[in-house]
Design an enzyme around this catalytic site. Structure first.
Site, mmCIF file in Angstrom:
data_model
loop_
_atom_site.group_PDB
_atom_site.id
_atom_site.type_symbol
_atom_site.label_atom_id
_atom_site.label_comp_id
_atom_site.label_asym_id
_atom_site.label_seq_id
_atom_site.Cartn_x
_atom_site.Cartn_y
_atom_site.Cartn_z
ATOM 1 N N LYS A 3 0.146 -6.398 -8.153
ATOM 2 C CA LYS A 3 -1.048 -7.242 -8.081
ATOM 3 C C LYS A 3 -1.723 -7.314 -9.461
ATOM 4 C CE LYS A 3 -1.745 -6.193 -3.157
ATOM 5 N NZ LYS A 3 -2.675 -5.659 -2.119
ATOM 6 N N PHE A 51 -12.661 -9.461 4.810
ATOM 7 C CA PHE A 51 -12.293 -9.250 3.403
ATOM 8 C C PHE A 51 -11.457 -10.390 2.819
ATOM 9 C CE2 PHE A 51 -9.083 -6.912 5.959
ATOM 10 C CZ PHE A 51 -7.903 -7.455 5.480
ATOM 11 N N ARG A 79 7.217 0.947 1.446
ATOM 12 C CA ARG A 79 5.857 1.184 1.956
ATOM 13 C C ARG A 79 5.510 2.666 1.837
ATOM 14 N NH1 ARG A 79 2.766 -3.294 3.857
ATOM 15 N NH2 ARG A 79 1.610 -1.814 5.103
ATOM 16 N N THR A 85 -2.949 1.780 2.336
ATOM 17 C CA THR A 85 -3.685 0.631 1.784
ATOM 18 C C THR A 85 -4.857 1.054 0.917
ATOM 19 O OG1 THR A 85 -3.108 -0.569 3.805
ATOM 20 C CG2 THR A 85 -4.832 -1.532 2.440
ATOM 21 N N ARG A 99 0.092 3.665 -5.207
ATOM 22 C CA ARG A 99 -1.311 3.257 -5.087
ATOM 23 C C ARG A 99 -2.256 4.359 -5.571
ATOM 24 N NH1 ARG A 99 -0.685 -0.235 0.549
ATOM 25 N NH2 ARG A 99 -0.595 -2.276 -0.469
ATOM 26 N N ASN A 109 -5.559 -2.227 -4.853
ATOM 27 C CA ASN A 109 -4.550 -1.179 -4.639
ATOM 28 C C ASN A 109 -3.238 -1.466 -5.362
ATOM 29 O OD1 ASN A 109 -3.668 -3.247 -3.030
ATOM 30 N ND2 ASN A 109 -4.035 -2.196 -1.087
ATOM 31 N N HIS A 112 1.741 -4.641 -3.482
ATOM 32 C CA HIS A 112 1.923 -5.146 -2.116
ATOM 33 C C HIS A 112 3.306 -4.759 -1.632
ATOM 34 C CE1 HIS A 112 2.562 -7.986 1.186
ATOM 35 N NE2 HIS A 112 3.667 -8.352 0.576
HETATM 36 P P1 RTP Z 1 -0.380 -5.500 1.373
HETATM 37 O O1 RTP Z 1 -0.193 -6.525 2.472
HETATM 38 O O2 RTP Z 1 -1.069 -6.079 0.165
HETATM 39 O O3 RTP Z 1 0.900 -4.811 1.028
HETATM 40 O O4 RTP Z 1 -1.336 -4.340 1.892
HETATM 41 P P2 RTP Z 1 -1.277 -3.566 3.277
HETATM 42 O O5 RTP Z 1 -0.177 -4.122 4.141
HETATM 43 O O6 RTP Z 1 -1.258 -2.123 2.982
HETATM 44 O O7 RTP Z 1 -2.698 -3.931 3.882
HETATM 45 P P3 RTP Z 1 -3.137 -5.243 4.667
HETATM 46 O O8 RTP Z 1 -3.869 -4.789 5.890
HETATM 47 O O9 RTP Z 1 -1.979 -6.176 4.850
HETATM 48 O O10 RTP Z 1 -4.195 -5.890 3.690
HETATM 49 C C1 RTP Z 1 -3.805 -6.772 2.665
HETATM 50 C C2 RTP Z 1 -4.605 -6.473 1.438
HETATM 51 O O11 RTP Z 1 -5.962 -6.875 1.654
HETATM 52 C C3 RTP Z 1 -6.824 -6.012 0.918
HETATM 53 N N1 RTP Z 1 -7.743 -5.353 1.839
HETATM 54 N N2 RTP Z 1 -9.029 -5.234 1.604
HETATM 55 N N3 RTP Z 1 -11.770 -4.590 1.795
HETATM 56 C C4 RTP Z 1 -10.949 -4.221 2.760
HETATM 57 O O12 RTP Z 1 -11.323 -3.604 3.741
HETATM 58 C C5 RTP Z 1 -9.545 -4.567 2.645
HETATM 59 N N4 RTP Z 1 -8.618 -4.286 3.527
HETATM 60 C C6 RTP Z 1 -7.456 -4.785 3.019
HETATM 61 C C7 RTP Z 1 -5.958 -4.994 0.201
HETATM 62 O O13 RTP Z 1 -5.698 -5.487 -1.111
HETATM 63 C C8 RTP Z 1 -4.719 -4.992 1.063
HETATM 64 O O14 RTP Z 1 -3.611 -4.523 0.352
HETATM 65 MG MG MG Z 2 0.046 -6.207 4.485
#
Ligand code: RTP
Ligand code: MG
Length: 145
Positions: A3, A51, A79, A85, A99, A109, A112
């Site tokens: 990112k 978000f 992952r 996350t 991360r 973070n 992705h």
């Molecule tokens: P990613 O898709 O980016 O690999 O991340 P992830 O599966 O671990 O988490 P996901 O729930 O899919 O969330 C996508 C991205 O959104 C941002 N986020 N911000 N402010 C918040 O509470 C929040 N929650 C998620 C993060 O950049 C997350 O990686």
């Molecule tokens: Mg995700």
């Protein structure tokens, strides 16, 4: 995908070293500057969440580096390598994760990871669809071998 904060913080070499050390092969890579429309499409599953706007502002704040990684069980392995996350929690619970190394909080973070073969397929097509011959055979090989 690395990112914008990962690229801006000059973590690319460290992240790639971790990728190769974990036994992944980098099959494709390219940098992209996503705009609002493309980023919204990429993260469409999160549209409507609190978000979402902030996430799109973050992910369009600079270039990203998209990569296609290959390894047996690549999705779960990647992952696991990137960690949870929330990067500030990752620093405590998974200090050796990517991360933990380059992320900051629940949003910033630095990397992705696709969360299923279906997502991987969609996301590889999103970034590299015009480059690869994905009309069936090659992609089945890539995703499900
Ligand atoms: P990613 O898709 O980016 O690999 O991340 P992830 O599966 O671990 O988490 P996901 O729930 O899919 O969330 C996508 C991205 O959104 C941002 N986020 N911000 N402010 C918040 O509470 C929040 N929650 C998620 C993060 O950049 C997350 O990686
Ligand atoms: Mg995700």
């Amino acid at each position: 995908m690395i990112k914008p904060d990962g690229l801006q913080g000059n973590y690319t070499d460290q992240i790639k070293a971790a990728i190769l050390e974990a036994g992944f092969e980098i099959v494709e890579e390219s940098t992209f500057q996503l705009d609002f429309e493309k980023a919204s499409l990429f993260y469409a599953e999160h549209s409507g969440k609190t978000f979402f706007q902030s996430l799109i502002a973050y992910i369009t704040s600079g270039p990203v580096l998209a990569m296609v990684l290959e390894k047996p069980n690549a999705i779960l392995e990647w992952r696991a390598l990137i960690g949870p996350t929330n990067a500030s929690k990752a620093k405590v619970s998974h200090p050796r994760s990517i991360r933990a190394m380059c992320g900051m909080d629940s949003e910033r973070n630095c990397v992705h990871g696709s969360d299923s073969p279906q997502s991987a397929r969609r996301e590889i097509l999103f970034f590299f669809g015009d480059k690869m011959n994905l009309s069936g055979y090659f992609f089945s090989f890539l995703c499900f071998k």
